[in-house]
Design an enzyme around this catalytic site. Structure first.
Site, PDB file in Angstrom:
ATOM      1  N   THR A  14       0.826  -1.209   0.000  1.00 42.87           N
ATOM      2  CA  THR A  14       0.000   0.000   0.000  1.00 42.87           C
ATOM      3  C   THR A  14       0.865   1.267   0.000  1.00 42.87           C
ATOM      4  O   THR A  14       0.696   2.152  -0.847  1.00 42.87           O
ATOM      5  CB  THR A  14      -0.902   0.015   1.265  1.00 42.87           C
ATOM      6  OG1 THR A  14      -1.607  -1.220   1.300  1.00 42.87           O
ATOM      7  CG2 THR A  14      -1.880   1.163   1.237  1.00 42.87           C
ATOM      8  N   VAL A  15       1.796   1.351   0.940  1.00 46.81           N
ATOM      9  CA  VAL A  15       2.610   2.575   1.044  1.00 46.81           C
ATOM     10  C   VAL A  15       3.747   2.544   0.013  1.00 46.81           C
ATOM     11  O   VAL A  15       4.022   3.556  -0.652  1.00 46.81           O
ATOM     12  CB  VAL A  15       3.177   2.741   2.476  1.00 46.81           C
ATOM     13  CG1 VAL A  15       3.946   4.057   2.586  1.00 46.81           C
ATOM     14  CG2 VAL A  15       2.062   2.718   3.509  1.00 46.81           C
ATOM     15  N   LYS A  90       6.301   1.480  12.477  1.00 45.20           N
ATOM     16  CA  LYS A  90       6.195   1.876  13.902  1.00 45.20           C
ATOM     17  C   LYS A  90       6.547   0.735  14.837  1.00 45.20           C
ATOM     18  O   LYS A  90       7.168   0.945  15.876  1.00 45.20           O
ATOM     19  CB  LYS A  90       4.795   2.398  14.214  1.00 45.20           C
ATOM     20  CG  LYS A  90       3.698   1.392  13.932  1.00 45.20           C
ATOM     21  CD  LYS A  90       2.459   2.045  13.386  1.00 45.20           C
ATOM     22  CE  LYS A  90       1.701   1.059  12.531  1.00 45.20           C
ATOM     23  NZ  LYS A  90       0.786   1.650  11.608  1.00 45.20           N
ATOM     24  N   GLU A 114       9.367   9.715   9.843  1.00 38.20           N
ATOM     25  CA  GLU A 114       8.180  10.573   9.990  1.00 38.20           C
ATOM     26  C   GLU A 114       6.884   9.811   9.739  1.00 38.20           C
ATOM     27  O   GLU A 114       5.884  10.006  10.421  1.00 38.20           O
ATOM     28  CB  GLU A 114       8.272  11.742   9.007  1.00 38.20           C
ATOM     29  CG  GLU A 114       7.251  12.821   9.225  1.00 38.20           C
ATOM     30  CD  GLU A 114       7.471  13.554  10.553  1.00 38.20           C
ATOM     31  OE1 GLU A 114       6.703  13.269  11.481  1.00 38.20           O
ATOM     32  OE2 GLU A 114       8.399  14.366  10.652  1.00 38.20           O
ATOM     33  N   GLY A 119       0.943   9.422  10.327  1.00 37.42           N
ATOM     34  CA  GLY A 119       0.930   9.591   8.869  1.00 37.42           C
ATOM     35  C   GLY A 119       1.659  10.827   8.406  1.00 37.42           C
ATOM     36  O   GLY A 119       2.863  10.973   8.605  1.00 37.42           O
ATOM     37  N   LYS A 190       3.235   3.924  18.753  1.00 38.45           N
ATOM     38  CA  LYS A 190       3.517   5.299  18.313  1.00 38.45           C
ATOM     39  C   LYS A 190       3.877   6.186  19.506  1.00 38.45           C
ATOM     40  O   LYS A 190       4.757   7.041  19.415  1.00 38.45           O
ATOM     41  CB  LYS A 190       2.310   5.858  17.567  1.00 38.45           C
ATOM     42  CG  LYS A 190       2.071   5.118  16.246  1.00 38.45           C
ATOM     43  CD  LYS A 190       0.686   5.396  15.713  1.00 38.45           C
ATOM     44  CE  LYS A 190       0.465   4.705  14.381  1.00 38.45           C
ATOM     45  NZ  LYS A 190      -0.948   4.774  13.957  1.00 38.45           N
ATOM     46  N   GLY A 287      -3.019   5.918   5.368  1.00 43.02           N
ATOM     47  CA  GLY A 287      -3.356   5.863   3.951  1.00 43.02           C
ATOM     48  C   GLY A 287      -2.074   5.833   3.140  1.00 43.02           C
ATOM     49  O   GLY A 287      -1.064   6.438   3.539  1.00 43.02           O
TER      50      GLY A 287
HETATM   51  N1  LIG Z   1      -0.916   1.425   5.222  1.00 42.55           N
HETATM   52  C1  LIG Z   1      -0.841   2.560   5.902  1.00 42.55           C
HETATM   53  O1  LIG Z   1      -1.736   3.422   5.817  1.00 42.55           O
HETATM   54  C2  LIG Z   1       0.362   2.852   6.757  1.00 42.55           C
HETATM   55  C3  LIG Z   1       0.432   4.087   7.463  1.00 42.55           C
HETATM   56  C4  LIG Z   1       1.574   4.368   8.239  1.00 42.55           C
HETATM   57  C5  LIG Z   1       2.604   3.445   8.319  1.00 42.55           C
HETATM   58  N2  LIG Z   1       2.490   2.256   7.649  1.00 42.55           N
HETATM   59  C6  LIG Z   1       3.620   1.310   7.755  1.00 42.55           C
HETATM   60  O2  LIG Z   1       4.213   1.149   6.478  1.00 42.55           O
HETATM   61  C7  LIG Z   1       4.741  -0.180   6.350  1.00 42.55           C
HETATM   62  C8  LIG Z   1       4.143  -0.838   5.108  1.00 42.55           C
HETATM   63  O3  LIG Z   1       2.728  -0.919   5.249  1.00 42.55           O
HETATM   64  P1  LIG Z   1       1.789  -1.326   4.030  1.00 42.55           P
HETATM   65  O4  LIG Z   1       0.394  -1.030   4.457  1.00 42.55           O
HETATM   66  O5  LIG Z   1       2.302  -0.728   2.754  1.00 42.55           O
HETATM   67  O6  LIG Z   1       2.023  -2.925   4.003  1.00 42.55           O
HETATM   68  P2  LIG Z   1       1.644  -3.968   2.847  1.00 42.55           P
HETATM   69  O7  LIG Z   1       0.630  -3.383   1.928  1.00 42.55           O
HETATM   70  O8  LIG Z   1       1.357  -5.250   3.521  1.00 42.55           O
HETATM   71  O9  LIG Z   1       3.018  -4.119   2.020  1.00 42.55           O
HETATM   72  C9  LIG Z   1       4.146  -4.755   2.526  1.00 42.55           C
HETATM   73  C10 LIG Z   1       5.180  -4.947   1.415  1.00 42.55           C
HETATM   74  O10 LIG Z   1       6.360  -5.461   1.989  1.00 42.55           O
HETATM   75  C11 LIG Z   1       6.709  -6.682   1.351  1.00 42.55           C
HETATM   76  N3  LIG Z   1       7.261  -7.618   2.322  1.00 42.55           N
HETATM   77  C12 LIG Z   1       6.715  -7.993   3.512  1.00 42.55           C
HETATM   78  N4  LIG Z   1       7.509  -8.882   4.143  1.00 42.55           N
HETATM   79  C13 LIG Z   1       8.577  -9.077   3.333  1.00 42.55           C
HETATM   80  C14 LIG Z   1       9.740  -9.859   3.418  1.00 42.55           C
HETATM   81  N5  LIG Z   1       9.966 -10.679   4.459  1.00 42.55           N
HETATM   82  N6  LIG Z   1      10.646  -9.793   2.415  1.00 42.55           N
HETATM   83  C15 LIG Z   1      10.417  -9.001   1.347  1.00 42.55           C
HETATM   84  N7  LIG Z   1       9.333  -8.220   1.203  1.00 42.55           N
HETATM   85  C16 LIG Z   1       8.415  -8.255   2.191  1.00 42.55           C
HETATM   86  C17 LIG Z   1       5.408  -7.233   0.763  1.00 42.55           C
HETATM   87  O11 LIG Z   1       5.745  -8.092  -0.302  1.00 42.55           O
HETATM   88  P3  LIG Z   1       4.608  -8.801  -1.228  1.00 42.55           P
HETATM   89  O12 LIG Z   1       4.112  -7.698  -2.122  1.00 42.55           O
HETATM   90  O13 LIG Z   1       5.356  -9.832  -1.963  1.00 42.55           O
HETATM   91  O14 LIG Z   1       3.589  -9.330  -0.279  1.00 42.55           O
HETATM   92  C18 LIG Z   1       4.722  -5.933   0.330  1.00 42.55           C
HETATM   93  O15 LIG Z   1       5.191  -5.514  -0.919  1.00 42.55           O
HETATM   94  C19 LIG Z   1       4.370  -0.898   7.664  1.00 42.55           C
HETATM   95  O16 LIG Z   1       5.460  -0.812   8.546  1.00 42.55           O
HETATM   96  C20 LIG Z   1       3.206  -0.082   8.200  1.00 42.55           C
HETATM   97  O17 LIG Z   1       3.103  -0.148   9.606  1.00 42.55           O
HETATM   98  C21 LIG Z   1       1.411   1.955   6.874  1.00 42.55           C
END
Ligand SMILES: NC(=O)c1ccc[n+]([C@@H]2O[C@H](COP(=O)([O-])OP(=O)(O)OC[C@H]3O[C@@H](n4cnc5c(N)ncnc54)[C@H](OP(=O)(O)O)[C@@H]3O)[C@@H](O)[C@H]2O)c1
Length: 410
Positions: A14-15, A90, A114, A119, A190, A287
């Site tokens: 997502t991010v 986080k 950050e 966010g 957080k 987001g």
């Molecule tokens: N979503 C939000 O709104 C948000 C907001 C603030 C902070 N965050 C933080 O941002 C980070 C990412 O969140 P997200 O929502 O983008 O997560 P996500 O959609 O689940 O994406 C995770 C990505 O990391 C890859 N990945 C996970 N484990 C892996 C591993 N062992 N080796 C290689 N690649 C790996 C996944 O690969 P695959 O594509 O192959 O599955 C995927 O591409 C997290 O730490 C989250 O807490 C997210």
């Protein structure tokens, strides 16, 4: 033609995908600011890329994988190899913040995060840089958009917790498994990160006491409205008695508190210090595109020489964590309506040093309600009184207690 700045991306979910898109879109605009053109030089997911290749082909690593391992290992290896690192993880920062910051300092690289808290709201930068000279006394934060959305809907439309949670899932504000959000664990991570920066002391997630919103009822919210109070899930980090207290719990706020008007999936953080009185920052808390914007801001800062904020704030001595702190309370009791009820409750509270700020009494017969708001007292003393009140013969069910933040800045 500007020189290329190579960004290695770990995670393309997502991010990560929103970040890659935003970077491509903003690359031209970043050239005049930094003198360099950023581009994604390699991507690692579970199914593509190798960490070693992404690392060797990059000037900076962006970690957007989530989880503790292998994220921790990759971030440490990147910094040891002399790369700046930007992360929005986080859980990783809350669990291993000290180790990661020490590694950044040792290797003279930047670790920026950050996007990990609130966010796009720039609270990390404000604590590390703008307010570096302020002696921060207290931080209050609404740092979880899912729970703030649920509580907003319960208050505005009288929904039950379950109905509001379902709606949050349908609108994409809550994940299929919302446990980390609704139990307060996400907010606790957080707050650990914020407390560590604000007080320059090690704070681990295990030291943060947290409570969620699953047990809250529309009834509590309705009664509190009559007392001019609104309900939020609040993270607090504050200095108390030579130590610190870091906690997350539902709390009522009076309308004059800056966080009282933060509704829906928004986040906000209030920083208090004698020098600055109070500063509040608010905005979208999560987001993909929003978090990606915070991540790209960090990348741009790391691209501008000379490096500022290397490794984050220095950590000084460990301050003791204090768990029994003073708080004001809302106390909701279902009682049999007979003479002397309020007097007996007031007597038990008085024995623990509690004084009553306001009272609402409703109903007749066996189903009357008595709702009190108390001035601040030590939590241990308050709960000692509540245990005794619960044993009074006119009490119909266990009294419900919710903390009240009684500061107003009007
Ligand atoms: N979503 C939000 O709104 C948000 C907001 C603030 C902070 N965050 C933080 O941002 C980070 C990412 O969140 P997200 O929502 O983008 O997560 P996500 O959609 O689940 O994406 C995770 C990505 O990391 C890859 N990945 C996970 N484990 C892996 C591993 N062992 N080796 C290689 N690649 C790996 C996944 O690969 P695959 O594509 O192959 O599955 C995927 O591409 C997290 O730490 C989250 O807490 C997210």
């Amino acid at each position: 033609m500007a020189e290329t700045f190579r960004v290695g991306l770990l995670g393309h979910g997502t991010v990560g995908s929103a970040f890659a898109e935003l970077l491509a879109e903003r690359a031209d605009a970043i050239v005049p600011v930094t003198g360099l053109r950023p581009e994604i030089s390699g991507v690692l997911t579970r199914s593509r890329g190798s960490f070693e290749e992404v690392l060797s082909g990059s000037d900076l690593i962006v970690e957007l994988m989530g989880g503790l391992e292998p994220a921790r290992d990759y971030v440490l290896r990147a910094m040891r190899a002399g790369r700046h690192v930007v992360s929005a993880n986080k859980q990783l920062l809350a669990a291993h913040g000290e180790e990661l910051s020490a590694c950044a300092r040792e290797h003279g690289v930047q670790l920026r995060f950050e996007g990990a808290v609130a966010g796009v709201v720039p609270v990390i930068r404000v604590l590390q840089e703008s307010l570096a000279a302020a002696h921060v006394e207290r931080i209050h934060g609404i740092v979880n958009g899912t729970t703030n959305y649920i509580l907003t809907e319960m208050a505005a439309r009288g929904l039950t917790y379950d109905q509001a949670l379902e709606q949050a899932k349908e609108l994409g504000y809550a994940e299929a498994d919302p446990t980390d959000d609704v139990t307060g664990r996400d907010a606790a991570a957080k707050m650990a990160i914020l407390a560590r920066l604000a007080f320059s002391t090690p704070v681990h997630l295990d030291q943060v006491v947290y409570e969620g919103i699953e047990h809250l009822t529309a009834d509590d919210i309705e009664y509190a409205k009559e007392l001019g109070l609104g309900l939020k899930l609040i993270g607090t980090a504050e200095r108390v008695d030579g130590g610190i207290s870091v906690r997350v719990h539902p709390a009522f706020l009076y309308a004059g508190h800056p966080l009282a008007s933060v509704h829906g999936p928004f986040n906000a953080v209030t920083v208090e210090s004698e020098t600055i009185t109070e500063v509040t920052l608010s905005g979208p808390g999560a987001g993909g595109p929003q978090t990606a914007s915070a991540v790209l801001g960090d990348v741009i800062s790391a691209m501008i020489p000379p490096a500022s904020g290397v490794g984050g704030n220095d950590i000084s001595e460990a301050l003791p964590v204090v768990n029994d702190v003073e708080s004001a309370f809302y106390l909701h009791m279902e009682v049999a309506d007979r003479p002397g009820v309020l007097a007996q409750v007031a007597e038990l509270l008085g024995m623990q040093g509690a004084s009553i700020r306001s009272v609402v009494q409703k109903g007749l017969g066996e189903n009357a309600r008595l709702v009190l708001v108390l001035h601040p007292l030590l939590e241990s003393r308050f709960y000692a009184a509540v245990r005794l009140i619960g044993q009074l013969d006119f009490i119909r069910s266990a009294p419900r207690a919710i903390r009240v933040i009684d500061e107003e800045f009007t």
